[in-house]
Design a protein around this motif. Structure first.
Motif, PDB file in Angstrom:
ATOM      1  N   LEU A   1      27.194 -19.621  77.135  1.00 50.81           N
ATOM      2  CA  LEU A   1      25.965 -20.391  76.783  1.00 50.81           C
ATOM      3  C   LEU A   1      25.837 -21.368  77.854  1.00 50.81           C
ATOM      4  CD1 LEU A   1      26.602 -19.445  73.705  1.00 50.81           C
ATOM      5  CD2 LEU A   1      25.676 -21.731  73.011  1.00 50.81           C
ATOM      6  N   ALA A   2      24.621 -21.453  78.336  1.00 52.33           N
ATOM      7  CA  ALA A   2      24.067 -22.408  79.365  1.00 52.33           C
ATOM      8  C   ALA A   2      22.764 -22.991  78.960  1.00 52.33           C
ATOM      9  CB  ALA A   2      24.260 -21.888  80.761  1.00 52.33           C
ATOM     10  N   ALA A   3      22.556 -24.264  79.095  1.00 49.14           N
ATOM     11  CA  ALA A   3      21.333 -24.914  78.989  1.00 49.14           C
ATOM     12  C   ALA A   3      20.618 -24.569  77.505  1.00 49.14           C
ATOM     13  CB  ALA A   3      20.346 -24.693  80.107  1.00 49.14           C
ATOM     14  N   GLY A   4      21.240 -24.276  76.452  1.00 50.06           N
ATOM     15  CA  GLY A   4      20.956 -24.010  75.364  1.00 50.06           C
ATOM     16  C   GLY A   4      20.579 -22.560  74.843  1.00 50.06           C
ATOM     17  N   ARG A   5      21.080 -21.622  75.864  1.00 47.70           N
ATOM     18  CA  ARG A   5      20.451 -20.204  75.629  1.00 47.70           C
ATOM     19  C   ARG A   5      21.840 -19.382  75.948  1.00 47.70           C
ATOM     20  NH1 ARG A   5      19.060 -16.748  79.908  1.00 47.70           N
ATOM     21  NH2 ARG A   5      17.808 -15.134  79.392  1.00 47.70           N
TER      22      ARG A   5
END
Length: 297
Positions: free
Chosen positions: A215-219
């Motif tokens: 997960l990164a930046a909500g994605r």
């Protein structure tokens, strides 16, 4: 959708009241009976995603499905969901509210309308599963931090869920407590309970999980079998994650001819076992020598 998929997140976005984005076009699937690590830095959306999987938050966009059906956010639908999907918060003091352990663990089964004998049986089974069979009458405020975490897990297990969600379960635990909790999680997985836990510890995720979701930046930027992690260096770097220490060390040993290229161990005990095998080391050195001969030719 594949028959073994229990829960699926489809292009889910979530916008908080302050207009900040907790999730953005997030998609992933959780297979029945699997051990899953949500791996990402602080603020990557791991906790927000867990709250959606338990129905505590609703998507601003996209859809979450269980057994192929969209989640039902009615009161009855959410009650049914939480019997199947249990959530353990990072801070146990957010979850424990009764005077003693028995009262806290029995809260969920009592709300199901079960009779006293059934409730006592469920509480006994749940406490035994987390190694706290003798702690039922102990005041909650007398528990250690690690015992509080296990009591929280017992409270969720008493609902007999199919899927257990844990937010940073190893946070705040010393190595001994982490080992105790790991044994609990391994026992639960062996019983067929699906597990999803959030962590920023890539070494732990690599050694424990069946599947890893970055997960990164909500994605969710990538999902893959944990055994394939050594091949995912670019995806890890993009999500702000390093390779596990054991993978980096293994690569260095291979480069020096001390070990063959594969398989890559999942933890330090496996790496040490490989180093203790003279044949493996000899094969690695022979391969290095052969490579040198090929280059000279």
């Amino acid at each position: 959708m594949a028959a073994d998929v229990l829960l699926e997140v489809q292009a889910v976005g979530h916008v908080y009241a302050d207009d900040s984005h907790g999730l953005a076009d997030c998609s992933l699937a959780i297979c029945r009976g699997s051990r899953n690590a949500l791996l990402g830095a602080n603020g990557s959306g791991k906790t927000t995603l867990l709250l959606h999987l338990n129905g505590l938050l609703q998507p601003s966009s996209g859809c979450i499905r269980i057994d192929g059906q969209p989640l039902d956010y009615s009161r009855g639908g959410l009650a049914a969901l939480r019997r199947r999907v249990g959530l353990v918060f990072q801070n146990p003091d957010r979850q424990l509210f009764s005077a003693n352990v028995f009262e806290d663990v029995s809260f969920g089964p009592l709300n199901l309308g079960l009779d006293e004998a059934s409730v006592r049986a469920r509480v006994a089974q749940a406490l035994a599963a987390v190694g706290m069979a003798g702690q039922a009458e102990r005041p909650v405020h007398h528990l250690s931090f690690g015992q509080k975490k296990r009591a929280c897990i017992a409270g969720v297990l008493a609902m007999q869920p199919e899927l257990l969600l844990l937010d940073e379960p190893m946070a705040g635990l010393d190595p001994g407590m982490q080992d105790d909790l790991l044994r609990v999680l391994d026992d639960l997985a062996a019983r067929g309970i699906s597990i999803v836990l959030a962590t920023h510890d890539v070494d732990f995720a690599y050694g424990w999980a069946d599947d890893i979701h970055l997960l990164a930046a909500g994605r969710c930027t990538a999902s893959f079998a944990a055994a394939q992690l050594p091949l995912q260096e670019a995806a890890l770097r993009a999500a702000g994650q390093p390779l596990p220490a054991v993978v980096t060390l293994h690569q260095a040993l291979v480069a020096h001819g001390a070990l063959p290229a594969g398989p890559v161990p999942r933890g330090m005990p496996q790496l040490l076992a490989l180093l203790a095998m003279p044949a493996a080391a000899e094969d690695g050195m022979n391969e290095t020598a052969r490579a040198s001969q090929r280059s000279a030719a």
